[in-house]
Design a protein around this motif. Structure first.
Motif, mmCIF file in Angstrom:
data_model
loop_
_atom_site.group_PDB
_atom_site.id
_atom_site.type_symbol
_atom_site.label_atom_id
_atom_site.label_comp_id
_atom_site.label_asym_id
_atom_site.label_seq_id
_atom_site.Cartn_x
_atom_site.Cartn_y
_atom_site.Cartn_z
ATOM 1 N N ASP A 38 11.472 -22.539 28.861
ATOM 2 C CA ASP A 38 11.703 -21.173 29.318
ATOM 3 C C ASP A 38 12.474 -20.423 28.243
ATOM 4 O OD1 ASP A 38 11.723 -19.165 31.625
ATOM 5 O OD2 ASP A 38 13.862 -19.314 31.181
ATOM 6 N N ASP A 39 11.924 -19.310 27.790
ATOM 7 C CA ASP A 39 12.549 -18.474 26.760
ATOM 8 C C ASP A 39 12.885 -17.139 27.408
ATOM 9 O OD1 ASP A 39 13.335 -17.031 24.574
ATOM 10 O OD2 ASP A 39 11.677 -17.654 23.303
ATOM 11 N N ARG A 40 14.165 -16.890 27.631
ATOM 12 C CA ARG A 40 14.616 -15.776 28.455
ATOM 13 C C ARG A 40 15.474 -14.813 27.647
ATOM 14 N NH1 ARG A 40 16.909 -14.662 33.762
ATOM 15 N NH2 ARG A 40 17.090 -12.410 33.649
ATOM 16 N N ASP A 41 15.231 -13.513 27.796
ATOM 17 C CA ASP A 41 16.068 -12.463 27.227
ATOM 18 C C ASP A 41 16.689 -11.657 28.364
ATOM 19 O OD1 ASP A 41 15.685 -12.915 24.483
ATOM 20 O OD2 ASP A 41 13.746 -11.895 24.541
ATOM 21 N N ALA A 42 17.968 -11.311 28.204
ATOM 22 C CA ALA A 42 18.666 -10.468 29.173
ATOM 23 C C ALA A 42 19.491 -9.448 28.415
ATOM 24 C CB ALA A 42 19.558 -11.307 30.079
ATOM 25 N N GLU A 43 19.424 -8.197 28.859
ATOM 26 C CA GLU A 43 20.110 -7.113 28.161
ATOM 27 C C GLU A 43 20.670 -6.126 29.170
ATOM 28 O OE1 GLU A 43 18.967 -3.423 25.109
ATOM 29 O OE2 GLU A 43 17.662 -5.197 25.248
ATOM 30 N N GLU A 44 21.853 -5.596 28.866
ATOM 31 C CA GLU A 44 22.453 -4.555 29.688
ATOM 32 C C GLU A 44 23.079 -3.489 28.799
ATOM 33 O OE1 GLU A 44 25.215 -5.962 32.603
ATOM 34 O OE2 GLU A 44 23.756 -7.323 33.562
ATOM 35 N N GLY A 45 23.085 -2.269 29.296
ATOM 36 C CA GLY A 45 23.701 -1.156 28.583
ATOM 37 C C GLY A 45 24.208 -0.109 29.550
ATOM 38 N N ALA A 46 25.061 0.790 29.053
ATOM 39 C CA ALA A 46 25.660 1.809 29.915
ATOM 40 C C ALA A 46 26.229 2.927 29.070
ATOM 41 C CB ALA A 46 26.752 1.206 30.789
#
Length: 929
Positions: free
Chosen positions: A513-521
């Motif tokens: 499993d190759d997972r990317d997670a990103e958050e911004g504000a």
């Protein structure tokens, strides 16, 4: 009727492997599940034939899940409790007291945006074939989530042996919002048998709207005030609030992180102080009172859409190939109108003609103030608008092939992408009133209050709809996004060993499993204060009425700034307040690679007379690698874990079974908890310091050792009883450490104090419990009783976790023990069903005991713990078969029109929050062809 593949398989043998329950390529015959009893029979078969401890909820017809919401259906399963009843729906599921549930869609791990699980309420019930709830874990199941696994199964064309189509329409009336909302779903499926093999195609679509209203009335935080005697001795004004930072005190007496139970509430209780200029500590008497009172009216609109498209091909009876595409869309916006007034001011008693001794009332035998008058109370009206959206896509290709007589190989490749966006805009108006009269518990914990009119002025200060009373104050502008994607591949095999006496098979598999997670504000901004009269801006004004639905003695109407106007004229509003729209900044980007491999075997020894001993042994190896990219830092880290599992099943007789299980599971930290960037939130309530939050990139997985023992009696086709005892030993629970830090505030300048909360693996816990479940459809009864059924469950839980207590510097000074959050010690559900060929009726009642819900904001430590009172729900479902193909339905949710309450430890004196749960009534039709 819903076509399922499980029962013919199960009717042939008692030794069916769970992996073949859903769809075995050798079993193409269809079986029609009809009604409540039929779905219960299939669910019981799934439970009986699976080595794991599994409960299932099975659709009673195409597009007819037992409840209109997946989460609502789950709360009737023994050991499952739900929380988060806001915005017109239940949102959070707890299995045996734990909330970190792994959610899978047709066996594939799915998620929403940057989270590790999917928002179950986003999956329409009308698309579901069944839901399996795994309470124990075998080596072939995904390792994340110590609570368990919820596997959501959608329809596939090969579930049906011919063309099957369905259209369903419902109209729902929501009482609090006084709205009628549509819910439409359809399924079209067909199967073609050709010389080149068998082909199938299915498309399932759903669209639902909901207009909801959340209404609450709340008493503020419990804080100490000086008594009349104490004020005379130490130079305070009578009933002056005791802040944790004071020019009259050398040492801070109040702010104690971990003060979960609060300050003593006995009559005559004292605080230990060291006055300024003295070397001697003294005992100072105090009262406890709420610092504010506020009410909230939230009006929202939500839309959910979903599409499930499936293509299947089977060239022969030894292989099958499936392509699936699944989409869920979520759109929601709401306005919140908050009427907030502090009740913590002191002084000015003579100005309003009130003697101090007559200005308040205590609960008998306590130091807690029940009601009081507050001169010159500061208050504000806050109006905000929130707009959210999510789009989630899953694409998957699955192939299953038998090689030779004994080997079956299954390969699965999937890609998913999910993105969430959030926009928030708000403005406040404020004033200091002439006087506030408040009773913090006017009945059942619900407060009452009113504002006095100053007889010396020409305006009526009690009329909250007068815009001249209000000054336009702060403006808030926030937005954020989160998104995630994953490419996942699995390869699984099972090798049957029919010639061996004890070993039935060997199972093996790998997963990548190759997972990317990103958050911004938006970055933190200074709060802009306009300082002009609301009366000068008629375009901003709106009158909001019906606070607490008229069920409390509080002001009914008030003037607010319009949240809708703020949002629709956002650029104009920024110009009015003199600010510019900020640019979005990325907070973090995380790439996580997960490598897993497992090996397991099933064993069986026949004892004769339908008695047998079966076992399953397995081990799963997991390696996790993360590349972390934050605003201020970047790093790489990895961990690996070996997770053994063992299941033992003893068939005492054909109908009586004993199961025992041991397994180890882990919970990976959330991606947001790994982000070390500190977010500062300025004080918005006048307490004197703000809050801050940040993550911890060094968090380790939480680990759990799980023990289960179950006794099960299957005494009829759709009837059973079981009791299960279980224990969870959890190490490395993530809890927040709190300490005081100083930073530059965009509003208050340099060296401003904040209470920083950051997570750490600092707690251990243990959870023990019992589950009791029963389903009974009586047989050999008079005709009028035939079709009657009962489904019941009861859960007992006992949980304890160690919470470290820290001082101002964040140093651990001790340990306090609390229950797990959101765990009720007791919960039960009872479902009464009655069905005949032409109609069916189901009445369900769900109850859960009170529970520790959350901790109060870091500024308030008297007390920290907030508890939710016992919660109930009574629902009704009626179906009438107008023809064989056309069914009319009626549903009612929350028939008893419940009010929910939360409270501090001082349960017998007053509540913390009171909110209304709307009743809903729905009529619909479902046509199959």
């Amino acid at each position: 009727m819903m076509t399922a593949l499980v029962s013919p398989l199960m009717s042939q043998t008692d030794d069916v492997d769970e992996s073949e329950i859903d769809e075995d390529i050798y079993v193409m015959d269809a079986f029609d599940v009809e009604g409540i009893k039929g779905s219960q029979a299939v669910a019981i078969d799934i439970k009986k034939q699976t080595l794991q401890m599994v409960d299932a909820i099975v659709a009673e017809d195409i597009g007819k899940f037992p409840d209109n919401n997946v989460v609502e259906a789950l709360q009737r399963v023994a050991g499952v409790q739900v929380t988060g009843r806001s915005r017109g729906e239940v949102s959070t599921v707890h299995i045996r007291g734990l909330s970190d549930v792994t959610t899978t869609l047709n066996g594939r791990n799915v998620f929403t945006s940057s989270g590790r699980s999917v928002s179950l309420q986003d999956i329409p019930a009308s698309l579901l074939n069944r839901v399996d709830i795994y309470k124990t874990r075998s080596a072939d199941l995904i390792e994340h989530g110590i609570a368990g696994v919820i596997d959501v199964r959608t329809n596939r064309p090969f579930f049906f042996d011919e063309e099957r189509n369905m259209i369903a329409v419902r109209e729902t009336y929501t009482e609090l919002s006084d709205s009628y909302d549509p819910n439409v779903s359809a399924m079209f499926s067909n199967v073609w048998k050709t010389d080149y093999g068998k082909f199938g195609a299915l498309i399932n679509v759903s669209y639902a709207e909901t207009n909801w209203k959340d209404i609450s009335a709340t008493s503020g935080a419990m804080v100490p005030f000086i008594t009349e005697a104490g004020s005379e001795e130490f130079g305070f004004t009578p009933l002056e609030r005791i802040f944790e930072s004071s020019s009259k005190v050398q040492e801070s007496p109040l702010w104690q992180p971990g003060l979960e139970a609060g300050l003593p509430s006995e009559e005559g209780s004292t605080l230990t102080w060291t006055p300024v200029g003295s070397d001697t500590s003294v005992e100072v008497p105090y009262y406890l009172s709420r610092d504010a009172v506020f009410t909230s009216n939230m009006d929202g609109h939500r839309e959910r859409s979903a599409v499930n498209a499936v293509l299947q091909y089977s060239p022969n009876d030894r292989s099958i190939y499936t392509f699936e595409a699944f989409y869920t869309g979520y759109r929601e916006d709401w306005t919140n109108n908050l009427m907030f007034t502090f009740a913590d001011w002191w002084g000015g008693w003579d100005d309003i003609g009130v003697d101090v001794e007559d200005a308040f009332e205590l609960y008998p035998g306590t130091n807690i103030i029940k009601s009081r008058v507050t001169p010159y109370a500061y208050g504000f009206m806050s109006a905000d608008k929130t707009v959210q959206k999510t789009d989630s896509y899953v694409y998957a290709l699955n192939g299953e092939r038998h090689i030779g007589d004994n080997l079956k190989i299954t390969g699965d490749l999937s890609y998913q992408d999910s993105e969430f966006e959030n926009t928030f805009i708000a403005a406040r108006t404020d004033r200091s009133c002439y006087a506030l009269d408040v009773d913090f518990n006017d009945g059942d914990g619900v407060p009452s209050f009113f504002f006095r009119d100053n007889p010396d002025t020409d305006i009526d200060e009690s009329d909250l709809t007068d815009p001249s009373l209000w000054t336009i104050a702060q403006f808030y502008d926030n937005a954020g996004y989160s998104k995630g994607s994953a490419l996942t591949g699995t390869l699984d095999g099972v090798y049957e060993m029919p010639d061996l006496k004890f070993i039935e098979n060997i199972k093996f598999g790998v997963r990548y499993d190759d997972r990317d997670a990103e958050e911004g504000a938006y970055p933190s901004q200074a709060e802009a204060y306009l300082g002009k009269s609301l009366a000068d801006y008629p375009e901003l004004q709106t009158i909001i009425s019906g606070f607490y639905d008229g069920r409390a003695d509080i002001p009914d109407s008030a003037v607010f700034i319009s949240g809708d106007y703020l949002y629709e004229h956002a650029d104009e509003m920024r110009e009015l307040w003199g600010i510019t729209k900020p640019e979005m900044e990325r907070n973090f980007l995380i790439n996580e690679k997960n490598y897993a491999a497992y090996l397991m075997t099933d064993l069986r020894y026949d004892l004769g007379e339908a008695s047998a001993l079966s076992a399953q042994m397995g081990v799963r190896y997991v390696k996790n690698e993360r590349d972390l990219d934050f605003i201020t830092d970047s790093k790489s880290m990895s961990d690996d874990t070996v997770l053994p599992s063992f299941m033992l099943l003893y068939d005492v007789t054909r109908d009586f079974r004993i199961r025992a299980s041991y397994g180890e599971t882990i919970r990976y930290p959330s991606f947001s908890d790994l982000n070390p960037t500190i977010t500062y939130t300025d004080d918005v309530t006048g307490i004197g310091y703000g809050t801050a939050s940040g993550g911890n990139p060094d968090l380790k997985p939480t680990e759990s050792k799980n023990y289960d023992l179950s006794f099960e009696y299957y005494y009829a086709q759709a009837s059973m009883f079981y009791v299960t005892a279980f224990k969870r030993e959890v190490d490395g629970l993530v809890v927040d450490f709190r300490k005081r830090v100083y930073a530059t505030s965009p509003t208050y300048g340099e060296n401003y104090p904040y209470i920083l909360s950051a997570p750490d693996n600092a707690s251990n816990g243990e959870l023990n419990g019992w589950e009791f479940g029963a389903v009974w459809f009586p047989e050999n009864v008079p005709d009028w009783l035939n079709g009657f059924g009962v489904q019941a469950s009861y859960t007992l839980l006992d949980s304890e976790q160690e919470i470290p207590v820290t001082n101002d510097a964040g140093e651990v000074t001790g340990v306090t023990k609390t229950p797990f959050f959101n765990v009720s010690d007791k919960s039960y559900s009872i479902v009464l069903a009655y069905e005949k060929p032409k109609y069916s009726v189901r009445l369900s009642y769900v109850w859960r005991d009170d529970f520790l819900s959350s901790y109060e904001a870091a500024q308030f430590a008297n007390p920290l713990g907030i508890y939710c009172d016992a919660q109930v729900s009574l629902n009704l479902q009626v179906s009438y078969n107008l023809t064989d193909d056309l069914v009319l339905t009626f549903d009612a949710v929350n028939l008893t029109d419940e009010e929910y309450h939360s409270y501090y430890e001082y349960e017998d004196t007053n509540n913390f929050n009171n909110w209304l749960i709307s009743r809903t009534f729905a009529v619909g039709m479902r046509y199959s062809f």
